[in-house]
Design a protein around this motif. Sequence first.
Motif, mmCIF file in Angstrom:
data_model
loop_
_atom_site.group_PDB
_atom_site.id
_atom_site.type_symbol
_atom_site.label_atom_id
_atom_site.label_comp_id
_atom_site.label_asym_id
_atom_site.label_seq_id
_atom_site.Cartn_x
_atom_site.Cartn_y
_atom_site.Cartn_z
ATOM 1 N N GLU A 50 0.871 -1.186 0.000
ATOM 2 C CA GLU A 50 0.000 0.000 0.000
ATOM 3 C C GLU A 50 0.906 1.233 0.000
ATOM 4 O OE1 GLU A 50 -3.559 1.679 -0.400
ATOM 5 O OE2 GLU A 50 -3.338 -0.474 -0.163
ATOM 6 N N PRO A 51 0.630 2.218 -0.863
ATOM 7 C CA PRO A 51 1.525 3.374 -0.947
ATOM 8 C C PRO A 51 1.462 4.241 0.313
ATOM 9 C CG PRO A 51 -0.413 3.736 -2.303
ATOM 10 C CD PRO A 51 -0.494 2.323 -1.792
ATOM 11 N N SER A 52 2.581 4.850 0.603
ATOM 12 C CA SER A 52 2.616 5.805 1.713
ATOM 13 C C SER A 52 1.772 7.011 1.328
ATOM 14 C CB SER A 52 4.054 6.246 1.976
ATOM 15 O OG SER A 52 4.528 7.033 0.881
ATOM 16 N N THR A 53 1.472 7.838 2.300
ATOM 17 C CA THR A 53 0.703 9.056 2.039
ATOM 18 C C THR A 53 1.435 9.933 1.028
ATOM 19 O OG1 THR A 53 -0.207 8.945 4.259
ATOM 20 C CG2 THR A 53 -0.374 11.060 3.140
ATOM 21 N N THR A 54 2.748 10.021 1.170
ATOM 22 C CA THR A 54 3.552 10.835 0.259
ATOM 23 C C THR A 54 3.521 10.276 -1.157
ATOM 24 O OG1 THR A 54 5.006 11.460 2.080
ATOM 25 C CG2 THR A 54 5.871 11.766 -0.147
ATOM 26 N N LYS A 137 6.764 5.055 -11.339
ATOM 27 C CA LYS A 137 7.628 5.884 -10.482
ATOM 28 C C LYS A 137 7.093 6.017 -9.069
ATOM 29 C CE LYS A 137 9.516 10.517 -10.007
ATOM 30 N NZ LYS A 137 9.583 11.863 -10.562
ATOM 31 N N ASN A 138 5.796 6.217 -8.917
ATOM 32 C CA ASN A 138 5.232 6.549 -7.600
ATOM 33 C C ASN A 138 4.635 5.392 -6.833
ATOM 34 O OD1 ASN A 138 5.517 9.579 -7.603
ATOM 35 N ND2 ASN A 138 4.459 9.257 -9.531
ATOM 36 N N LEU A 139 4.143 4.362 -7.517
ATOM 37 C CA LEU A 139 3.450 3.277 -6.810
ATOM 38 C C LEU A 139 4.231 1.969 -6.781
ATOM 39 C CD1 LEU A 139 -0.225 3.831 -8.047
ATOM 40 C CD2 LEU A 139 0.868 4.676 -5.952
#
Length: 143
Positions: A50-54, A137-139
């Motif tokens: 699960e991705p961090s808030t950032t 890149k982000n997930l």
Amino acid sequence: MRTRTTLAAAGLLLTLTACGGDTDDKPSAPPSLTEEQRASARAAAGLPPEPSTTARYRFLEALNDIDRRIVDGKDGKDDKAVSRGLNQCRSIKNAAGDEDKQVALVQQTLSRFTIDTRLPDIATPETGGEILAAVHKNLCPDF
């Protein structure tokens, strides 16, 4: 034929009698999973953690930089966009090392984010590639 019918009827009867019981029984609650068990299940399904808030914020901002209509800013749309991104991560992982699958990811990304049906004016390979890059890149940078 008659033997099969008799056996099937007997099996059905046994099943029905086994289902009977006290009607006051309450269904048991599903067992709670620990964070470690959830992470293990996600990994087994080919999903990243699960991705961090950032990471979540950066992903949504990247989508908004591409076109604000992708997320749309309505209640629940952020969650839907992140969920679609995480599912796209599974596809990225499955396509690793297979050039044909990697090329197909661009069109799949447009479909998964419903760009091809909701926003046909931006349903281009460039947009699909930009969304795919934002997902990766982000997930799921480790995929």
